[in-house]
Design a protein around this motif. Structure first.
Motif, PDB file in Angstrom:
ATOM      1  N   LYS A 172     -24.308 -90.048   5.906  1.00 30.84           N
ATOM      2  CA  LYS A 172     -24.183 -90.820   4.670  1.00 30.84           C
ATOM      3  C   LYS A 172     -25.311 -90.531   3.689  1.00 30.84           C
ATOM      4  O   LYS A 172     -25.144 -90.650   2.479  1.00 30.84           O
ATOM      5  N   ARG A 173     -26.486 -90.167   4.205  1.00 23.66           N
ATOM      6  CA  ARG A 173     -27.638 -89.983   3.322  1.00 23.66           C
ATOM      7  C   ARG A 173     -27.516 -88.714   2.485  1.00 23.66           C
ATOM      8  O   ARG A 173     -27.008 -87.692   2.953  1.00 23.66           O
ATOM      9  N   GLN A 174     -27.992 -88.815   1.243  1.00 27.11           N
ATOM     10  CA  GLN A 174     -28.003 -87.669   0.346  1.00 27.11           C
ATOM     11  C   GLN A 174     -29.174 -86.755   0.706  1.00 27.11           C
ATOM     12  O   GLN A 174     -30.292 -87.233   0.942  1.00 27.11           O
ATOM     13  N   ASN A 194     -26.320 -81.259  -0.665  1.00 27.66           N
ATOM     14  CA  ASN A 194     -25.331 -81.733   0.306  1.00 27.66           C
ATOM     15  C   ASN A 194     -24.412 -80.622   0.805  1.00 27.66           C
ATOM     16  O   ASN A 194     -23.908 -80.682   1.923  1.00 27.66           O
TER      17      ASN A 194
END
Length: 318
Positions: A172-174, A194
């Protein structure tokens, strides 16, 4: 150092791969095989003509089944005798069969009492030339088979390749390259990381199922599948990321020896797996995208962490 260790391990695996043993077929057996293949090809042609010239009362289903059986027998015979596609194998067989027919005719002429002795000397020379020609054709066939077996052996088992890899973040983290605080005090990511495309090194182990792929008409042993590992070199770090997954590879088409080319078992491969990036840069704890900085902080904190990503590879192995 880590990359070179990976490369050396892969090369050692390849060098330790078992060598290919190949026994040449004698000219007599080659000529006998050629006659069988030519006879089967003639049968296929005859049944094809029957279907083409069939009248309204002919049982076409029976003829088509007969043609299918004859064609399968021809394909199997060529596969067993040569390292060539059926059409090319038939051409090779016809050359050998023609040589055998010439030799047989010359032998019959030599035992004919009505042929003068002076003429027989010429016939003996002609037979010698025909036998030499048959030996050369057999030699070409054996060399083609040897190269095919060697390529099959090198393609199977351990291999090493250079790949273009595309990694898409799985969490989920960028993954952040740079971020700033806008005039409203909100955290903005100027550039993320990403999805990336990089050159990677991969090593794989292929199993080669004896299965024909009809969609792409890929013959058994000309494709393989198995696990792979990958290393992505970095600029700041020797190893930027490591990964593993499953790969499918398609061997280059075999090249016959008479073309003076070597089929080394090179292949084009597609892989899918997971990439582990221990050097991923993300927003620091408590800092979120499109939100104000926490507390009285005035600068954006970034931190290095480990992130997983989906890996897609296209590689060429040699």
């Amino acid at each position: 150092m880590g990359v070179w260790f990976f490369v050396m391990c892969s090369l050692i695996c390849i060098l330790l791969h078992p060598s290919v043993s190949f026994s040449e077929t004698s000219p007599e057996i080659e000529l006998a095989n050629a006659k069988v293949i030519v006879d089967l090809d003639n049968q296929v042609t005859a049944v094809t003509m029957e279907i083409k010239n069939a009248t309204s009362g002919t049982d076409l289903t029976s003829l088509k089944n007969k043609l299918k059986a004859k064609q399968e027998a021809l394909d199997l015979a060529v596969k067993a005798a040569y390292a060539l596609p059926t059409n090319e194998g038939v051409k090779q067989a016809k050359k050998l069969a023609e040589s055998a027919t010439v030799i047989e005719d010359l032998n019959k002429t030599l035992v004919d009492p009505n042929v003068p002795e002076a003429a027989k000397d010429v016939i003996r020379n002609a037979r010698m030339l025909a036998e030499d020609r048959a030996k050369e054709l057999t030699k070409d066939t054996n060399e083609s088979q040897r190269l095919k077996d060697l390529a099959d052996k090198r393609f199977a088992g351990f291999g090493f390749g250079v790949a273009l890899g595309v990694t898409v973040k799985a969490g989920k983290r960028q993954i952040v390259n740079s971020a700033t605080v806008d005039p409203n005090g909100l955290v903005r990511i100027d550039r993320d990381n990403n999805t990336t495309a990089n050159f990677i090194l991969e090593s794989h182990y292929f199993f080669t199922p004896d299965i024909h792929i009809p969609i792409f008409n890929v013959e058994p042993k000309n494709w393989g599948t198995g696990p792979f590992i990958a290393v992505q070199p970095g600029t700041e770090n020797i190893i930027q990321a490591v990964g593993a997954g499953w790969m499918i590879g398609f061997k280059r088409s075999s090249i016959i020896a008479s073309d003076l080319a070597r089929d080394r078992g090179d292949s084009f491969n597609l892989g899918f797996g997971i990439m582990l990036n221990p050097n991923a840069q993300v927003l620091g704890d408590g800092i979120e995208k499109d939100k104000p900085l926490p507390g009285a902080e005035t600068a954006i904190r970034l931190k290095k962490t480990t992130e997983l990503g989906w890996l897609f590879t296209f590689s060429y192995s040699f």
